[in-house]
Design a protein around this motif. Structure first.
Motif, PDB file in Angstrom:
ATOM      1  N   SER A  53     108.281 123.221  26.871  1.00 41.48           N
ATOM      2  CA  SER A  53     107.450 123.639  25.733  1.00 41.48           C
ATOM      3  C   SER A  53     107.995 123.066  24.434  1.00 41.48           C
ATOM      4  O   SER A  53     107.239 122.649  23.556  1.00 41.48           O
ATOM      5  CB  SER A  53     107.401 125.164  25.637  1.00 41.48           C
ATOM      6  N   TYR A  54     109.305 123.010  24.330  1.00 47.63           N
ATOM      7  CA  TYR A  54     109.908 122.480  23.116  1.00 47.63           C
ATOM      8  C   TYR A  54     109.619 120.985  22.965  1.00 47.63           C
ATOM      9  O   TYR A  54     109.521 120.463  21.851  1.00 47.63           O
ATOM     10  CB  TYR A  54     111.416 122.713  23.140  1.00 47.63           C
ATOM     11  N   SER A  55     109.458 120.279  24.091  1.00 49.68           N
ATOM     12  CA  SER A  55     109.305 118.820  24.033  1.00 49.68           C
ATOM     13  C   SER A  55     107.963 118.398  23.444  1.00 49.68           C
ATOM     14  O   SER A  55     107.786 117.240  23.093  1.00 49.68           O
ATOM     15  CB  SER A  55     109.446 118.225  25.433  1.00 49.68           C
ATOM     16  N   ILE A  56     107.038 119.322  23.354  1.00 55.28           N
ATOM     17  CA  ILE A  56     105.703 118.954  22.869  1.00 55.28           C
ATOM     18  C   ILE A  56     105.779 118.546  21.402  1.00 55.28           C
ATOM     19  O   ILE A  56     106.372 119.252  20.584  1.00 55.28           O
ATOM     20  CB  ILE A  56     104.735 120.147  23.026  1.00 55.28           C
ATOM     21  N   THR A  57     105.181 117.397  21.126  1.00 58.50           N
ATOM     22  CA  THR A  57     105.220 116.971  19.719  1.00 58.50           C
ATOM     23  C   THR A  57     104.076 117.613  18.952  1.00 58.50           C
ATOM     24  O   THR A  57     102.995 117.731  19.455  1.00 58.50           O
ATOM     25  CB  THR A  57     105.082 115.445  19.588  1.00 58.50           C
ATOM     26  N   SER A  77     105.024 111.248  25.380  1.00 59.42           N
ATOM     27  CA  SER A  77     104.920 111.698  23.997  1.00 59.42           C
ATOM     28  C   SER A  77     105.900 112.812  23.644  1.00 59.42           C
ATOM     29  O   SER A  77     105.750 113.458  22.627  1.00 59.42           O
ATOM     30  CB  SER A  77     103.501 112.177  23.733  1.00 59.42           C
ATOM     31  N   ILE A  78     106.918 113.029  24.456  1.00 62.12           N
ATOM     32  CA  ILE A  78     107.879 114.082  24.082  1.00 62.12           C
ATOM     33  C   ILE A  78     108.602 113.662  22.802  1.00 62.12           C
ATOM     34  O   ILE A  78     108.700 112.481  22.500  1.00 62.12           O
ATOM     35  CB  ILE A  78     108.902 114.340  25.214  1.00 62.12           C
ATOM     36  N   ASN A  79     109.121 114.642  22.079  1.00 59.29           N
ATOM     37  CA  ASN A  79     109.647 114.313  20.752  1.00 59.29           C
ATOM     38  C   ASN A  79     111.045 113.704  20.801  1.00 59.29           C
ATOM     39  O   ASN A  79     111.753 113.797  21.807  1.00 59.29           O
ATOM     40  CB  ASN A  79     109.597 115.526  19.834  1.00 59.29           C
ATOM     41  N   PHE A 111     118.382 114.620  26.008  1.00 60.27           N
ATOM     42  CA  PHE A 111     118.428 114.267  27.429  1.00 60.27           C
ATOM     43  C   PHE A 111     119.161 112.953  27.663  1.00 60.27           C
ATOM     44  O   PHE A 111     119.660 112.718  28.756  1.00 60.27           O
ATOM     45  CB  PHE A 111     117.022 114.272  28.030  1.00 60.27           C
ATOM     46  N   TRP A 135     116.142 115.847  33.510  1.00 57.81           N
ATOM     47  CA  TRP A 135     114.905 115.283  34.032  1.00 57.81           C
ATOM     48  C   TRP A 135     114.099 114.460  33.032  1.00 57.81           C
ATOM     49  O   TRP A 135     113.392 113.547  33.415  1.00 57.81           O
ATOM     50  CB  TRP A 135     114.057 116.361  34.675  1.00 57.81           C
ATOM     51  N   MET A 136     114.243 114.766  31.731  1.00 62.98           N
ATOM     52  CA  MET A 136     113.364 114.061  30.803  1.00 62.98           C
ATOM     53  C   MET A 136     113.774 112.613  30.572  1.00 62.98           C
ATOM     54  O   MET A 136     113.072 111.886  29.871  1.00 62.98           O
ATOM     55  CB  MET A 136     113.249 114.830  29.495  1.00 62.98           C
ATOM     56  N   PRO A 196     113.971 114.390  19.196  1.00 61.12           N
ATOM     57  CA  PRO A 196     115.170 115.214  19.403  1.00 61.12           C
ATOM     58  C   PRO A 196     115.421 115.512  20.887  1.00 61.12           C
ATOM     59  O   PRO A 196     116.565 115.434  21.360  1.00 61.12           O
ATOM     60  CB  PRO A 196     114.849 116.498  18.630  1.00 61.12           C
ATOM     61  N   ILE A 197     114.349 115.804  21.615  1.00 71.40           N
ATOM     62  CA  ILE A 197     114.580 116.156  23.021  1.00 71.40           C
ATOM     63  C   ILE A 197     114.959 114.914  23.825  1.00 71.40           C
ATOM     64  O   ILE A 197     115.757 114.983  24.754  1.00 71.40           O
ATOM     65  CB  ILE A 197     113.360 116.894  23.617  1.00 71.40           C
ATOM     66  N   ALA A 204     100.702 123.709  24.141  1.00 73.58           N
ATOM     67  CA  ALA A 204     100.035 122.447  23.819  1.00 73.58           C
ATOM     68  C   ALA A 204      98.634 122.703  23.262  1.00 73.58           C
ATOM     69  O   ALA A 204      98.138 121.978  22.400  1.00 73.58           O
ATOM     70  CB  ALA A 204      99.962 121.564  25.056  1.00 73.58           C
ATOM     71  N   PHE A 207     103.458 126.354  28.863  1.00 68.54           N
ATOM     72  CA  PHE A 207     103.449 124.982  28.355  1.00 68.54           C
ATOM     73  C   PHE A 207     102.046 124.572  27.907  1.00 68.54           C
ATOM     74  O   PHE A 207     101.855 124.056  26.803  1.00 68.54           O
ATOM     75  CB  PHE A 207     103.947 124.052  29.470  1.00 68.54           C
ATOM     76  N   HIS A 251     106.626 116.844  33.738  1.00 70.79           N
ATOM     77  CA  HIS A 251     107.706 117.825  33.660  1.00 70.79           C
ATOM     78  C   HIS A 251     107.983 118.454  35.021  1.00 70.79           C
ATOM     79  O   HIS A 251     109.129 118.533  35.461  1.00 70.79           O
ATOM     80  CB  HIS A 251     107.351 118.923  32.654  1.00 70.79           C
ATOM     81  N   LEU A 308     101.291 115.479  30.862  1.00 65.95           N
ATOM     82  CA  LEU A 308     102.697 115.742  30.576  1.00 65.95           C
ATOM     83  C   LEU A 308     103.223 116.869  31.456  1.00 65.95           C
ATOM     84  O   LEU A 308     104.380 116.852  31.886  1.00 65.95           O
ATOM     85  CB  LEU A 308     102.827 116.133  29.096  1.00 65.95           C
TER      86      LEU A 308
END
Ligand code: HEM
Ligand SMILES: [Cu+2]
Lengths: 859, 90
Positions: free
Chosen positions: B86-90, A348-350, A357, A340-341, A352-353, A712, A708, A286, A282
């Motif tokens: 960093s926020y995007s991490i689930t 696997s980004i969540n 985007f 960019w996202m 809401p984000i 994680a 980051f 990014h 990931l």
């Protein structure tokens, strides 16, 4: 063809409120303000051999020559990337098993990957920068870029990087993991070949070239504009390039971070992108897309600018809503960093984000709508002349609209779940990117008469457009229809075969149209009729007010827009065109301008061999590096070859830098009237700061990667690698003190004390060495305990990030050593600027440490 | 020279700042309970020191404001990347 009977056009009617002649160089009214002396300026006293000699092209630093070099070289890479594309299309003629067909499975993967990389990096952007180099200084009224030697160096590094990529094919194969180089496919566990490393290193070198070029263009375009040429009045092409280089500065710094990390994984054995590292794959996505989305505008903006310029010239009308058009471009340039996202909706980004985007992506398409409507409106309001450049630009607009609309589909999360990884994406980005190429081919036909002084066969030019447009749509439209074809895979459902056959035919038609274009302009170079200085009736920008091709120093005097229109004022040193060294490397004080004040004209330099030598050195160095894996040379005689290349390249490079520092090289620096917003800093200071801003992003991306990964990993479960913060604290003291001693060196220079300068700089040098020794001891002890950069991800981030910082320290110490020697011989007393530039760099290295220390030692 | 004096004072401040950062660790504040506050204090100290070096040693304070904005832009880009990623991490 000039169309004199059209001179009573409606172009002076400006319903959008602008005064008629406001934008940068609405100059070529009825009479040219120059009556150009068409003399051969090329061989008197500029140190430049004639255009027909090879040596000229090796030593030239003139922006027009460099522009031609870029254009021609980029077209070679088009051929290279194009051949790979045709091979792929042949393979895709029918769905078939690996090996049945012209390409083996491995060859297909390499072709897909390198086609993408070559076209995006080595063709599209450099092609645009050929025109940028040639045209921008003319449009802003400058005689050259701020740092002509660095400009040549950008070119040679670009060429070297392209050659490296070519070489990679012969080292057991180029990088096969796709142009996006996704992790973990990009690490040696999956792509072990030496050639794959070389491809990555080639891209890294390209990044260096772009960064140098970006600093140069930003400095030039902000500081060296002619009097009266305020930002609002800049021509549109220049505006598009300005925004492009700003995006480049920040975006490519992030790419550089990604590539340094990747190279370190491949060469030294860190484990950032290893499959089992927290956040590894990931992280790559990014970093890559933080760069990658701005990159799509970086390649598209110059095309947009060229389109706008061509539309204005051939509709005889200023663009509708000029201010809004510029505002929209500015907005897109900023927004491009926050979308960019949308390339990561399937990671696997969540949620809401993803939603956020999606919203920003919809947001970025809005300013584009405005630009498209402005262009359409300009056509409606003006009177179109269907010349070759216009046809291409018009075609580009059409293609871009289709590409843009299909992109909005992809920006919707749910739709992207369907479309991701299919030919829909392939079709979308080819419509936008190759749509951009279309506009740039138009730009080639537009500026060709200016660059060569020759006119081409217009009929054949139009024919090439017809072939191009038919071929393009035949090639890419079927991809929308057969969109379910999986991307990057050579096998596909039988039912799509007819569409792919069409596409393959289209590919050859498109290829043919490129060949025809090459023929048309090639023929024109040798036997074309002479072009006029201004072959287009309604062109408005300054490049058309000078001869075709323009003389070495562009203008017959000092350009000024002081009274609304371009005029040339007699040149005297007092006008600001004072010659001064083209710094940029902190070590150029060798070229202190002694008594050049009045006859500066004759002292302006245009030739230096060192940029070329730097390119050669970089080629060897990077080739050498590719032979290392897991911090060890590859086995056998090739290992020694790589080592030899590495040593040779490094020594040559160092020599070239020193030689460049000592060389006398004077270039006009400005300011010439307008230099917002850097009016009170010199070119070199400005350039230095711009460079540091990109370095902020580089280190920021490194620190960001660390944060980051740590998030994680689990923030508090993470232990710092050093057991003790004391060595780090001592190093902080050492660096702080060394910063202080650089400040003292400057104070000594103000007091004219050679001894003071030498002593302070020596203290800096010793403290820097102390820093490195201390760090060495620390690393050695860690190694002794069995902790090395490949041990785990914590160790990787620690060693690589502080290692990058240490590399900055080493570079600083090399420069410091050089400066001590020069100071010993009495330099810097009446010109302390180089000390100051060094200080800016050194303090920056200090600042970075102020963050690394707590992050890696304490928290 | 008053400038030299100013630079010396700044040097002292920076020196002390770095020491305090380690002091926070040695005082045992990086433990649950005070962890967040301690980390915040350390980061803020780093920021303050960085700004001081930039403002005085790199004399941004006396330069055109645009140079500060330029550096601010770089910082903003890096922060956007770091925080959003960093926020995007689930
Ligand atoms: C209206 C503006 C645009 C929108 C809304 C848009 C949207 C998107 C989205 C959401 C994707 C991701 C698709 C996926 O991988 O599933 C994508 C891919 C892509 N777009 Fe665009 N796009 C736009 C304009 C452009 C422009 C101007 C260019 C280049 C000049 C471009 C080049 C690309 C490329 C190269 C990819 C593929 C990246 C890859 O290899 O995965 N796009 N676009
Ligand atoms: Cu994108």
């Amino acid at each position: 063809m000039p169309e004199p009977d059209d001179s009573n056009d409606d172009r002076d009617v400006q319903p959008d409120g602008g005064e008629p002649h406001a934008d940068g160089g609405t100059v070529t009214d009825e009479d040219l303000p120059v009556d150009p002396p068409h003399e051969d300026e090329d061989d008197h006293g500029h140190g430049l051999p004639d255009m027909s000699s090879i040596k000229r092209w090796l030593v030239t630093t003139n922006h027009k020559d460099v522009g031609i070099l870029y254009t021609v070289t980029a077209m070679f890479f088009l051929l290279f990337g194009g051949m790979l594309a045709l091979l792929m299309r042949l393979q895709l003629w029918a769905p078939r098993a690996a090996g049945a067909g012209p390409l083996s499975a491995a060859a297909y993967n390499q072709a897909v990957s390198l086609h993408g990389l070559l076209m995006v990096f080595w063709f599209l952007s450099p092609f645009a920068f050929g025109f940028a180099n040639y045209v921008v200084p003319l449009q802003i009224g400058a005689k050259d870029l701020a740092f002509p030697r660095l400009n040549a160096m950008s070119y040679w590094l670009y060429l070297a990087s392209g050659i490296l990529v070519g070489v990679s094919f012969f080292q057991s194969g180029a990088f096969p993991g796709g142009w996006t180089m996704y992790a973990p496919l990009n690490i040696p566990a999956y792509t072990p070949g030496v050639g794959a490393t070389t491809s990555v290193l080639g891209l890294m070198l390209f990044t260096a070239s772009v960064t140098i070029g970006g600093v140069n263009f930003i400095t030039t375009m902000h500081r060296m504009r002619a009097e009266g040429l305020t930002m609002r009045r800049l021509p549109l092409f220049t505006w598009s390039i300005l925004l492009t280089v700003w995006m480049m500065l920040f975006a490519f710094a992030a790419l550089l971070a990604a590539l340094i990390i990747l190279s370190s994984d491949r060469i030294l054995g860190t484990t950032y992108f290893a499959a089992q590292s927290a956040g590894g794959s990931l992280l790559w996505a990014h970093l890559f897309w933080f760069f990658g989305h701005p990159e799509v505008y970086i390649v598209f903006f110059p095309a947009l600018g060229a389109m706008a310029e061509i539309f204005q010239t051939f509709t005889g009308r200023r663009i509708v809503g000029r201010k809004w058009f510029i505002g929209a471009m500015l907005l897109v340039a900023i927004q491009s960093f926050v979308v960019w996202m949308h390339h990561m909706f399937l990671t696997s980004i969540n949620l809401p984000i993803k939603t956020l985007f999606m919203a920003t992506t919809i947001g970025i398409s809005l300013p584009f709508d405005l630009m498209v409507f402005a262009l359409i409106y300009t056509m409606i309001k003006g009177r179109i002349r269907f010349t070759v450049p216009f046809l291409y630009a018009f075609g580009a607009l059409f293609l871009f609209i289709i590409g843009g609309i299909t992109g909005v589909f992809l920006g919707a999360v749910v739709l992207d779940y369907e479309f991701r990884g299919t030919y829909w994406v392939v079709a979308h980005f080819h419509y936008v990117m190759v749509g951009g190429v279309t506009a740039l081919i138009g730009a080639l036909y537009y500026w060709f008469p200016k660059m060569t002084g020759k006119m081409y066969d217009r009929f054949l030019g139009k024919l090439s457009f017809v072939l191009y447009f038919v071929g393009f749509n035949l090639l890419y439209f079927p991809m929308f229809v057969a969109w379910e074809t999986p991307r990057r895979v050579f096998d596909y459902p039988e039912a799509f075969a007819p569409w792919h056959k069409l596409a393959t035919i289209g590919a050859f038609v498109l290829g043919l149209s490129f060949l025809l274009t090459v023929y048309v302009i090639g023929k024109a170079v040798f036997v074309g009729e002479e072009a006029e200085d201004n072959p287009w009736a309604y062109s408005t920008t300054a490049e058309w007010a000078v001869p075709s091709p323009p003389p070495l120093e562009n203008f017959p005097g000092l350009p000024s827009y002081g009274d609304g229109k371009l005029s040339f004022r007699p040149e005297s040193a007092a006008d600001g065109g004072e010659a001064a060294p083209d710094g940029g490397v902190a070590a150029t004080e060798g070229a202190t301008p002694a008594a050049h004040d009045d006859h500066e004209e004759e002292h302006v330099s245009h030739a230096s061999i060192w940029p070329f030598v730097t390119g050669v050195a970089a080629l060897f160095t990077f080739f050498g590096l590719s032979g290392i894996q897991n911090a060890q040379l590859i086995d056998g005689p090739w290992g020694m070859v790589h080592l030899a290349a590495l040593v040779f390249g490094a020594v040559l490079g160092l020599g070239a830098f020193v030689a460049m520092g000592l060389e006398e090289f004077d270039a006009p620096t400005g300011p010439f009237g307008e230099s917002w917003p850097f009016s009170s800093t010199s070119n070199t200071t400005t350039g230095m700061w711009v460079f540091l801003a990109s370095d902020v992003v580089l280190f920021g991306a490194f620190i960001g990667s660390y944060v980051f990964i740590r998030v994680a990993f689990g923030w508090t479960a993470w232990e710092p690698i050093p057991h003790n913060s004391l060595p780090g604290l001592i190093n902080t003291y050492l660096l702080l003190t060394s910063s202080f001693s650089v400040v003292l060196a400057l104070v000594a220079a103000e007091r004219n004390s050679t001894r003071g300068i030498v002593a302070s700089m020596l203290v800096t040098l010793l403290l820097g060495i102390g820093f490195l020794v201390n760090k060495g001891i620390e690393w050695f002890e860690l190694l002794h305990e069995g902790i090395w950069l490949s041990t785990n991800i914590r160790a990787s981030t620690f060693f690589l990030t502080t290692g990058l910082h240490a590399a900055h320290v080493i570079v600083g110490l090399i420069i410091a050593t050089y400066m001590i020697v020069r100071a010993w011989r009495g330099a810097y007393l009446d010109d302390e600027a180089p000390l100051e530039y060094f200080g800016l760099y050194w303090h920056f290295v200090d600042i970075v440490w102020l963050f690394l220390f707590p992050l890696f030692y304490i928290i | 020279m008053s400038h030299a004096k100013l630079y010396t004072w700044i040097y002292v401040v920076l020196f002390v700042g770095a020491t305090v950062q380690v002091g926070v660790e040695y005082a045992g504040l990086l433990e649950p309970g005070t962890y967040v506050a301690a980390v915040a204090a350390i980061i803020v100290l780093s920021l303050v020191k960085a700004v001081i070096v930039a403002a005085y040693y790199q004399h941004l304070r006396w330069e055109q404001r645009s140079l500060s904005y330029l550096m601010g832009m770089g910082l903003l880009a890096a922060l956007a990347l770091t925080i959003a990623a960093s926020y995007s991490i689930t």
